[in-house]
Scaffold this active site. Structure first.
Site, mmCIF file in Angstrom:
data_model
loop_
_atom_site.group_PDB
_atom_site.id
_atom_site.type_symbol
_atom_site.label_atom_id
_atom_site.label_comp_id
_atom_site.label_asym_id
_atom_site.label_seq_id
_atom_site.Cartn_x
_atom_site.Cartn_y
_atom_site.Cartn_z
ATOM 1 N N SER A 1 11.245 24.625 -4.329
ATOM 2 C CA SER A 1 10.181 23.631 -4.128
ATOM 3 C C SER A 1 8.819 24.232 -4.427
ATOM 4 C CB SER A 1 10.225 23.105 -2.695
ATOM 5 O OG SER A 1 10.126 24.172 -1.778
ATOM 6 N N THR B 1 -9.275 -20.726 -3.371
ATOM 7 C CA THR B 1 -7.932 -20.654 -2.801
ATOM 8 C C THR B 1 -7.016 -21.070 -3.943
ATOM 9 O OG1 THR B 1 -7.907 -22.952 -2.051
ATOM 10 C CG2 THR B 1 -8.739 -21.343 -0.476
ATOM 11 N N HIS B 2 -5.849 -20.490 -4.023
ATOM 12 C CA HIS B 2 -4.934 -20.735 -5.153
ATOM 13 C C HIS B 2 -5.596 -20.424 -6.493
ATOM 14 C CE1 HIS B 2 -2.438 -23.060 -2.241
ATOM 15 N NE2 HIS B 2 -3.622 -23.396 -1.777
ATOM 16 N N ASN C 1 -12.398 -2.800 -22.030
ATOM 17 C CA ASN C 1 -11.353 -3.163 -21.070
ATOM 18 C C ASN C 1 -11.567 -2.511 -19.698
ATOM 19 O OD1 ASN C 1 -9.943 -4.679 -23.010
ATOM 20 N ND2 ASN C 1 -8.987 -2.819 -23.815
ATOM 21 N N GLU D 1 -7.644 -1.564 -13.605
ATOM 22 C CA GLU D 1 -6.225 -1.821 -13.873
ATOM 23 C C GLU D 1 -5.359 -0.677 -13.331
ATOM 24 O OE1 GLU D 1 -5.507 -3.700 -17.980
ATOM 25 O OE2 GLU D 1 -7.544 -2.946 -18.093
ATOM 26 N N TYR E 1 16.872 19.657 11.153
ATOM 27 C CA TYR E 1 16.374 19.841 9.788
ATOM 28 C C TYR E 1 17.525 19.746 8.783
ATOM 29 C CZ TYR E 1 14.365 21.774 5.555
ATOM 30 O OH TYR E 1 13.965 21.934 4.253
ATOM 31 N N GLN F 1 12.906 18.405 2.271
ATOM 32 C CA GLN F 1 12.035 19.089 1.322
ATOM 33 C C GLN F 1 11.414 18.098 0.325
ATOM 34 O OE1 GLN F 1 12.782 23.123 -0.278
ATOM 35 N NE2 GLN F 1 13.527 22.066 -2.099
ATOM 36 N N LYS G 1 7.382 16.250 0.227
ATOM 37 C CA LYS G 1 6.051 16.681 -0.234
ATOM 38 C C LYS G 1 5.556 15.969 -1.485
ATOM 39 C CE LYS G 1 7.253 20.885 1.763
ATOM 40 N NZ LYS G 1 8.572 20.221 1.831
HETATM 41 N N1 ARG Z 1 11.084 24.455 1.387
HETATM 42 C C1 ARG Z 1 11.598 23.932 2.594
HETATM 43 C C2 ARG Z 1 11.088 22.507 2.804
HETATM 44 O O1 ARG Z 1 10.148 22.156 2.181
HETATM 45 C C3 ARG Z 1 11.182 24.782 3.742
HETATM 46 C C4 ARG Z 1 12.124 24.721 4.870
HETATM 47 C C5 ARG Z 1 13.398 25.359 4.464
HETATM 48 N N2 ARG Z 1 14.278 25.505 5.573
HETATM 49 C C6 ARG Z 1 15.552 25.863 5.406
HETATM 50 N N3 ARG Z 1 16.255 25.941 6.476
HETATM 51 N N4 ARG Z 1 16.057 26.138 4.230
HETATM 52 O O2 ARG Z 1 11.616 21.746 3.576
#
Ligand code: ARG
Length: 459
Positions: free
Chosen positions: A22, A154-155, A284, A289, A316, A321, A324
Site C-alpha cells: 500500500s 421550480t421544475h 465552456n 462541469e 482488523y 487497507q 485510504k
Molecule cells: N498497510 C496496512 C493498512 O493500511 C497497515 C496495517 C497492516 N496490518 C496487518 N496486520 N498486516 O491497513
C-alpha cells in the site's frame, strides 16, 4: 528481508508483493506516522519500557528521517510494503538494535488508525476553513446583490421573482449544515487509538492517556477490538464530503445554466473556462462541469468503503487497507472543489439587467395577482382559477399581465381595480414576501446578519 520474515521459509510471490503493498498510497501518511511514533516512543520511555537515552535517540532519528523525507531523500519501492514498514526499516538502518524497539507494545493495526485519525483531523479542520471561506464569499456576493431581482424557478420553469442574494444564500445555508456535520465528525476522529495494539491491547504497562495528551486528542478509544476495526470516522468524512459535493454540484449546474447564451444571468471569468479545439467561438464552463462530474467519485468512494466494511468480521482485516484511496481521493476532490468554487464566485459577473429582463416574461407575478384577489375578498382557490384564465388570455393575445388594461382585467373579475398594477410590480412582489426566511430585502438582510453571527461565533 521483510520485517516479519521470521516465520516464512520462502519469499512471497512478486505479484503478491505488488498486490499487498500500500506504500504508493499510504506514503501520504508519512508525517503522521512519524508524529505518532514520536509520541509512542516518548510514552515507552516515560513508562520505563525502554531506556530514556534510547527513546531520545529514536525520537531524534525519526525527526531526521522526516526531514530527509521532506527533502525527497527517502527512497522506497513496492518491497517496503507500507509506510509503517518503510519508516521502521529506515530507523533500523540508521540506529540498528535500538531502532528495533520502536514497535514495542504496538501493532500496525493501531498504528494505521492513529495515522488516519491524525490525517483526518488536519483535513477536517482545513475543510472547515474552506467551507467558511466559501460562505463568506457568498455573503459578500449577496450583499452586492441585495436588490438584484431574478426569476426563481421550480421544475426549471419560471415561478416567482426572488432576490439573487436570497437565491445564492440558499447555498450558504447548505454549506452551514455541511460545516456543522464536519464539526460533528471531528468528535469521532479526535480520539487516541494507540495502545489497542493488534486487537487485544498489550501486556506492557503503557499510558494511553499520555499519548493522547501529546497528540492533542480529546480522549482515548474505549475498546481495543473496536478500535482496530473501526473506520466510522472515515465513513463520516466520506459522507460529509459526498453531501458537500452534491451541494456544490447543484451550484455548478445552476451557474452552468445561468452562464448560457440563453440565460446570460452571469458571466464566468475566463480563468475558469476552456476553449474548444474546433469551434473558435467557444468558452465552456469546464471548471463547473468538473465540480459536477467529480461529485460522482465522492459518492463512489463512500459506497466503496461501506462495501469494504460490510460483513467484515472483527477485528482488523487486510480489506481495510483499501480505505485510504477512497479517503485521499475524496479529500483531494473536496479541497480543490471548494477552492475553485470560491474563486469562481469571486470572479463572476452578475448581469442584473438580464435577470430583471427575464422576470418580464413567464407570468412570474401570477401568484401575486391571485394574492391581490384574495385581498379583495376572493377565496384563494377561486382566485387561482381566475388568474389561470387571465394567463391563458394573455398567452393567446401575446401580452404580459401588466400589459392588460383595467377593463380587460375586469372581464375576468370585477374586483380588480387600478391598484392592481402597483400590486403586481416586481419590486412589490419581492417586498411583500416578508414571512420569515422569505425573499424580501429586509429578511434577506436578516439572513445575512444571522449567517455572519454564526460565522463569528463558530470555532
Ligand atoms: N498497510 C496496512 C493498512 O493500511 C497497515 C496495517 C497492516 N496490518 C496487518 N496486520 N498486516 O491497513
Amino acid at each position: 528481508m521483510k520485517l516479519w520474515q521470521g516465520r516464512f521459509s520462502k519469499d512471497t510471490a512478486r505479484i503478491f508483493d505488488e498486490f499487498n503493498a500500500s506504500i504508493m498510497v499510504d506514503i501520504n501518511l508519512f508525517e503522521y506516522d512519524v508524529m505518532g511514533s514520536v509520541a509512542h516512543v516518548k510514552m515507552l520511555s516515560k513508562c520505563d519500557i525502554i531506556p530514556e537515552d534510547e527513546g531520545k535517540l529514536i525520537v531524534n532519528t525519526l525527526y531526521e528521517i522526516l526531514n530527509d523525507f521532506k527533502e525527497g531523500k527517502i527512497e522506497f519501492d513496492m518491497s517496503d510494503e507500507d509506510v509503517h514498514m518503510l519508516i521502521e526499516k529506515e530507523l533500523i538502518k540508521r540506529i540498528g538494535q535500538v531502532g528495533k524497539k520502536v514497535h514495542t507494545a504496538r501493532s500496525r493495526n493501531d498504528q494505521v488508525v492513529l495515522d488516519e485519525r491524525l490525517f483526518c483531523r488536519e483535513k477536517n479542520l482545513y475543510l472547515q476553513e474552506l467551507i467558511k471561506n466559501l460562505i463568506d464569499t457568498i455573503i459578500k456576493l449577496a450583499e452586492e446583490n441585495i436588490d438584484t431581482i431574478m426569476p426563481g424557478f421550480t421544475h426549471l420553469q419560471k415561478a416567482q421573482p426572488v432576490l439573487f442574494s436570497h437565491y445564492i444564500l440558499a447555498y450558504a445555508q447548505m454549506l452551514k449544515r455541511d460545516l456543522l456535520r464536519f464539526r460533528q465528525n471531528f468528535i469521532s476522529i479526535n480520539l487516541n487509538p494507540l495502545g489497542s495494539a493488534a486487537l487485544a491491547g498489550t501486556t506492557f504497562d503503557i499510558d494511553r492517556f499520555f499519548v493522547a495528551d501529546q497528540l492533542e486528542f480529546d480522549g482515548v478509544t474505549e475498546n481495543s477490538i473496536d478500535t482496530v476495526s473501526d473506520r466510522d470516522f472515515i465513513l463520516e468524512m466520506l459522507f460529509n464530503i459526498a453531501m458537500l459535493q452534491m451541494h456544490l454540484s447543484r451550484l455548478a449546474e445552476d451557474f452552468i445554466i445561468f452562464n448560457t447564451d440563453e440565460f446570460r444571468f452571469i458571466e464566468l471569468d475566463d480563468a475558469f473556462c476552456s476553449g474548444s479545439s474546433i469551434m473558435p467561438q467557444k468558452k465552456n464552463p469546464d471548471a463547473l462541469e468538473l465540480i459536477r462530474g467529480k461529485t460522482g467519485r465522492t459518492f463512489g468512494n463512500l459506497i466503496g468503503l461501506l462495501t469494504v466494511l460490510k460483513a467484515l468480521p472483527l477485528s482488523y482485516n487486510k480489506d481495510m487497507q483499501e480505505d485510504k484511496e477512497f479517503l485521499f481521493d475524496s479529500i483531494d476532490t473536496a479541497e480543490k472543489s471548494l477552492i475553485i468554487v470560491n474563486e469562481i464566485l469571486k470572479t463572476l459577473k452578475v448581469n442584473k439587467e438580464n435577470m430583471l429582463l427575464a422576470c418580464k416574461s413567464g407570468f412570474i407575478n401570477a401568484t401575486d395577482l391571485a394574492d391581490y384577489l384574495v385581498t379583495k375578498g376572493v377565496a384563494f382557490r377561486d382566485a387561482h382559477f381566475v388568474v389561470g384564465n387571465i394567463v391563458k388570455y394573455c398567452i393567446e393575445n401575446n401580452k404580459s399581465l401588466e400589459e392588460l388594461s383595467t377593463e380587460e382585467f375586469k372581464r375576468f373579475c370585477d374586483k380588480i381595480e387600478e391598484d392592481v398594477f402597483k400590486f403586481i410590480s416586481l419590486e412589490n412582489c419581492i417586498k411583500r414576501r416578508k414571512s420569515y426566511g422569505a425573499t424580501s430585502p429586509e429578511l434577506v438582510k436578516k439572513q445575512i446578519e444571522n449567517l455572519k453571527e454564526f460565522l463569528r461565533a463558530y470555532e
